[in-house]
Write a protein that holds these residues in place. Structure first.
Motif, PDB file in Angstrom:
ATOM      1  N   LEU A  29      11.496  -3.773  -4.831  1.00  0.00           N
ATOM      2  CA  LEU A  29      10.239  -4.063  -4.086  1.00  0.00           C
ATOM      3  C   LEU A  29       9.496  -3.019  -3.526  1.00  0.00           C
ATOM      4  N   SER A  30       8.350  -2.838  -3.543  1.00  0.00           N
ATOM      5  CA  SER A  30       7.229  -1.962  -2.941  1.00  0.00           C
ATOM      6  C   SER A  30       6.738  -2.366  -1.770  1.00  0.00           C
ATOM      7  N   SER A  31       6.096  -1.666  -0.953  1.00  0.00           N
ATOM      8  CA  SER A  31       5.313  -2.071  -0.006  1.00  0.00           C
ATOM      9  C   SER A  31       3.727  -2.538  -0.498  1.00  0.00           C
ATOM     10  N   THR A  32       3.426  -3.796  -0.587  1.00  0.00           N
ATOM     11  CA  THR A  32       2.130  -4.187  -0.822  1.00  0.00           C
ATOM     12  C   THR A  32       1.321  -3.839   0.177  1.00  0.00           C
ATOM     13  N   ALA A  33       1.644  -3.993   1.493  1.00  0.00           N
ATOM     14  CA  ALA A  33       0.541  -3.780   2.658  1.00  0.00           C
ATOM     15  C   ALA A  33       0.265  -2.109   2.461  1.00  0.00           C
ATOM     16  N   ILE A  34       1.146  -1.398   2.321  1.00  0.00           N
ATOM     17  CA  ILE A  34       0.976   0.159   2.450  1.00  0.00           C
ATOM     18  C   ILE A  34       0.236   0.599   1.108  1.00  0.00           C
ATOM     19  N   VAL A  35       0.681   0.106   0.012  1.00  0.00           N
ATOM     20  CA  VAL A  35      -0.175   0.660  -1.261  1.00  0.00           C
ATOM     21  C   VAL A  35      -1.564   0.114  -1.329  1.00  0.00           C
ATOM     22  N   MET A  36      -1.816  -1.127  -0.925  1.00  0.00           N
ATOM     23  CA  MET A  36      -2.961  -1.995  -1.007  1.00  0.00           C
ATOM     24  C   MET A  36      -3.839  -1.098  -0.156  1.00  0.00           C
ATOM     25  N   LYS A  37      -3.350  -0.766   1.161  1.00  0.00           N
ATOM     26  CA  LYS A  37      -4.209   0.045   2.086  1.00  0.00           C
ATOM     27  C   LYS A  37      -4.548   1.128   1.776  1.00  0.00           C
ATOM     28  N   LEU A  38      -3.491   1.984   1.074  1.00  0.00           N
ATOM     29  CA  LEU A  38      -4.043   3.377   0.586  1.00  0.00           C
ATOM     30  C   LEU A  38      -5.146   3.240  -0.575  1.00  0.00           C
TER      31      LEU A  38
ATOM     32  N   ILE B 152       1.995  -8.012  -7.547  1.00  0.00           N
ATOM     33  CA  ILE B 152       1.965  -9.248  -7.674  1.00  0.00           C
ATOM     34  C   ILE B 152       3.077  -9.991  -8.129  1.00  0.00           C
ATOM     35  N   PHE B 153       3.696  -9.529  -9.206  1.00  0.00           N
ATOM     36  CA  PHE B 153       5.077  -9.916  -9.626  1.00  0.00           C
ATOM     37  C   PHE B 153       6.017  -9.898  -8.924  1.00  0.00           C
ATOM     38  N   GLN B 154       6.164  -8.449  -8.073  1.00  0.00           N
ATOM     39  CA  GLN B 154       7.147  -8.137  -7.014  1.00  0.00           C
ATOM     40  C   GLN B 154       7.351  -9.536  -6.068  1.00  0.00           C
ATOM     41  N   ASP B 155       6.036  -9.882  -5.531  1.00  0.00           N
ATOM     42  CA  ASP B 155       5.852 -10.942  -4.551  1.00  0.00           C
ATOM     43  C   ASP B 155       6.292 -12.285  -5.186  1.00  0.00           C
ATOM     44  N   LEU B 156       6.104 -12.469  -6.578  1.00  0.00           N
ATOM     45  CA  LEU B 156       6.621 -13.751  -7.107  1.00  0.00           C
ATOM     46  C   LEU B 156       8.015 -13.689  -7.349  1.00  0.00           C
ATOM     47  N   ALA B 157       8.608 -12.552  -7.521  1.00  0.00           N
ATOM     48  CA  ALA B 157       9.952 -12.325  -7.621  1.00  0.00           C
ATOM     49  C   ALA B 157      10.800 -12.433  -6.366  1.00  0.00           C
ATOM     50  N   VAL B 158      10.262 -12.409  -5.407  1.00  0.00           N
ATOM     51  CA  VAL B 158      10.767 -12.598  -4.079  1.00  0.00           C
ATOM     52  C   VAL B 158      11.517 -14.059  -3.959  1.00  0.00           C
TER      53      VAL B 158
ATOM     54  N   PHE C 252       9.270  -6.523   2.466  1.00  0.00           N
ATOM     55  CA  PHE C 252      10.105  -7.630   2.646  1.00  0.00           C
ATOM     56  C   PHE C 252      11.456  -7.210   2.044  1.00  0.00           C
ATOM     57  N   SER C 253      11.772  -5.958   1.921  1.00  0.00           N
ATOM     58  CA  SER C 253      13.163  -5.410   1.633  1.00  0.00           C
ATOM     59  C   SER C 253      13.934  -5.661   2.932  1.00  0.00           C
ATOM     60  N   PHE C 254      13.288  -5.437   4.128  1.00  0.00           N
ATOM     61  CA  PHE C 254      13.969  -5.794   5.367  1.00  0.00           C
ATOM     62  C   PHE C 254      14.449  -7.189   5.640  1.00  0.00           C
ATOM     63  N   VAL C 255      13.537  -8.265   5.397  1.00  0.00           N
ATOM     64  CA  VAL C 255      13.819  -9.623   5.258  1.00  0.00           C
ATOM     65  C   VAL C 255      14.838  -9.805   4.396  1.00  0.00           C
TER      66      VAL C 255
END
Length: 678
Positions: free
Chosen positions: A131-140, A160-166, A343-346
């Motif tokens: 999983l990568s940080s959606t918030a940070i990557v999108m903000k950048l 988007i796929f990572q968020d579905l894979a969660v 989400f890796s923290f969760v």
């Protein structure tokens, strides 16, 4: 004592103030050294967190605010996207994202198995790393303008796929820990999640544009903002019921709003909230960093960081290369995604409850993973710069999956006139500018004004021209003139201040109804103020044309044409808007009088209209759109979409609370005091 206790500040307020104030100071200092605000906020959390100065104790509150920040951030990203763009990258989502997650999990599992770690712990660790940080990557990507680049589109599809894979990962963790569950549960959860996504997309096409159109017609920023926030949080909550991450739900909510013509207006309204809460998100991530542990164990943390960078770069680039992506864009996208996500923290906490630990290490494993993850997040801007360096060295690849970007209303405009407001003055000015071949853009909050401007063939941006976001969309920095044709002094004042901030050299013309407003508008930065009660509509038009560089002869001709048009409009007033029969009786119905929503129904009486149109507009030779009648005195005034807004002004002057619509298709009464419809 009771009064003192009641006035006491809530216990968390000091912590929130410390976080926001310190974050602002560190971000300001950071900008002086070229450090991005994201990094400054992460550092703020590390400095004030429980492992350093210990200023913040209520971490649960900050985490809740941070989660809201992620929701709002992804919502605004979804607004700037669209279903059409999402359809263009469907292969990236399904194939590129699927390959990236699968390859990273396999690589991590294989590496840890070679080191003697059980396969269950290896798969769990692979899920954490994938999983990568959606918030940070999108903000950048948003801040660097890379959302529509090849690398940005690839990164978005994989995220988007990572968020579905969660969804699957959350259900997989108990299975790996031997706590039950099975493949059937995962399959059902994925089907339910897919159903929610389809439902959201259908709503985007069929329902939401109509809702936003109806809300926008109220001309109330408060109601519009509440509606947009409700859509954002409500959609995120509904998708979470199906096990989909809140961030993906918020992104889908943004896509819903993006299908409406009021998407730019929605973005501008919610942007201040998004900035505040997303800053708290980055601060909350910094709170997790144990600086003492990092200093005491630098080699293990650095080893994990290096391993994550290599594995994630290999996994993402291999997946994109398998899709025939060029080497440089594939590698650039992989580098952008080479950190670990929030989400890796969760997921890590869920694993701990199931007896699973990163790399199978109980003592020190979670701490090392968290330290490496936060460090990678802090280093995300450096990774992005590395991707940019690769682009400059190797050249960009084709925008194969991204497709053309969607232009905004003000895009490609230069040396144009921005007409803020589309009442009589705005309409006549737009006609003259079009006649002269001068490029222009109409910016208006009024749905009726926007419809009329489009019907007449003028380019329109639906939005609030007092906000910098909408003015940037209108290309205010490239404009030759900004004309504010709004009768509300406070609105005009804010519009002038916002435009002057963005473009210090821009000529700004304001039409104001009273000479008393001129000094304040001059102080805000207006270069020319036309007082309508002295110079009227003709004066506004003449001054505006002169500021665009029109020769004096052409200005005089235009003024003559407008004088003739005004005389014709006076003779044919019935075409200006709604008209009614003089002496028409109006009163509350029995149901309206019995309504408990309003406390003023007993004061209403039967009234009769004294004029066929707005009484004040008729005196001023102004046009109107819709008519309202005061149920106290029978005054007929124009609506808030009209130039004069005289119904509302009558209420403020006389205090008469109840007004009834005189539109043939309407059957409502509005109470100004109780802010409710009957």
């Amino acid at each position: 004592m009771a009064l003192v206790a009641a006035a006491a500040a809530p216990p968390f307020l000091a912590e929130v103030v410390a976080l926001i104030a310190t974050g602002a100071v560190i971000a300001y200092v950071g900008t002086r050294f070229g450090i991005m605000p994201i990094v400054s906020f992460l550092i703020t959390g590390a400095v004030l967190g429980p492992h350093a100065l210990g200023v913040v104790h209520d971490e649960a509150l900050i985490e809740s605010a941070a989660e809201l920040g992620v929701v709002l951030l992804l919502f605004t990203i979804g607004i700037e996207f669209s279903l059409e763009k999402l359809a263009r990258i469907k292969r990236l989502i399904l194939i590129g994202g699927g390959l990236q997650v699968a390859l990273v999990v396999l690589l991590v599992t294989g590496l840890l198995s070679a080191l003697g770690v059980p396969w269950r712990a290896g798969v769990f660790t692979g899920c954490l790393v994938a999983l990568s940080s959606t918030a940070i990557v999108m903000k950048l990507l948003m801040e660097r303008g890379g959302m529509n680049s090849t690398e940005g589109q690839a990164a978005l599809g994989i995220l988007i796929f990572q968020d579905l894979a969660v969804v699957a990962m959350v259900l997989l963790v108990p299975m790996l820990g031997g706590m039950g569950g099975g493949a059937t549960d995962i399959g059902l959860a994925l089907v339910k999640a897919a159903g929610i996504v389809v439902l959201v997309i259908v709503a985007a096409r069929r329902v939401m544009p109509r809702i936003l159109e109806a809300v926008a017609r109220t001309c109330s920023q408060e109601i519009f903002l509440l509606t947009v926030v409700s859509i954002c949080l409500g959609t995120a909550w509904l998708t979470s019921l199906a096990g989909v991450s809140l961030s993906l739900g918020a992104f889908l909510a943004g896509l819903v709003v993006s299908e409406s013509r009021f998407s730019h207006m929605a973005f501008g309204e919610i942007l201040p909230l998004q900035i505040l809460f997303s800053a708290l998100f980055f601060v909350s991530v910094g709170l997790l960093l144990d600086v003492g542990f990092l200093v005491a164990n630098p080699l293990p943390v650095l080893g994990v960081i290096a391993a994550v960078l290599v594995i994630k770069t290999l996994g993402a680039s291999a997946g994109l290369l398998a899709m025939k992506y060029p080497v440089v864009p594939a590698l650039g996208s992989a580098v952008i995604l080479a950190q670990v996500g929030e989400f890796s923290f969760v997921l890590e906490r869920a694993g701990r409850e199931a007896g699973l630990f990163p790399a199978g290490i109980r003592d020190g494993g979670p701490e090392t993973f968290i330290a490496a993850t936060v460090a990678l997040m802090i280093g995300s801007p450096l990774l992005y710069r590395g991707a940019e360096w690769l682009q400059t060295r190797g050249g960009r690849g084709p925008e194969a999956d991204a497709g053309p970007t969607e232009a905004t209303a003000g895009e490609d405009l230069r040396d144009h006139v921005i007409v803020a407001g589309f009442g009589t003055a705005g309409r006549e000015l737009a006609r003259e500018l079009t006649r002269r071949g001068t490029p222009l853009l109409v910016v208006t909050l009024s749905p009726d004004g926007a419809h009329e401007a489009e019907r007449l063939g003028f380019p329109v941006l639906r939005g609030n021209y007092t906000r910098q976001h909408e003015l940037e969309l209108a290309a205010v920095r490239q404009a030759r003139l900004f004309v504010v044709a709004d009768d509300e002094f406070e609105t005009a004042e804010r519009a002038v201040a916002a435009a002057r901030t963005l473009n210090p050299a821009l000529p700004i013309l304001v039409a104001t109804p009273s000479a008393g407003h001129a000094p304040a508008l001059d102080d805000r930065g207006a270069t020319d103020v036309v007082v309508a009660e002295h110079e009227g509509l003709v004066g506004v038009l003449g001054r505006a044309l002169a500021l665009t560089g029109a020769p004096g002869e052409e200005v005089h001709e235009a003024e003559s044409r407008l004088r003739d048009a005004v005389r014709t409009a006076v003779r044919e007033r019935g075409a200006a808007g709604t008209t009614i029969s003089v002496g028409k009786p109006v009163s509350l119905s029995a149901a309206e009088r019995a309504s408990r929503r309003c406390s003023h129904t007993a004061d209403a009486r039967e009234v009769t209209s004294r004029t066929h149109g707005c009484e004040t507009c008729l005196e001023l030779d102004w046009d109107w759109v819709h008519l309202r009648i005061c149920l106290t005195c029978g005054y007929v005034g124009c609506c808030d979409s009209s130039r004069g807004r005289h119904a509302t002004k009558h209420y403020h002057a006389e205090g008469h609370p109840l007004v009834k619509s005189l539109e043939p298709e309407d059957a409502w009464v509005w109470c100004y005091d109780d802010r409710t419809f009957l």
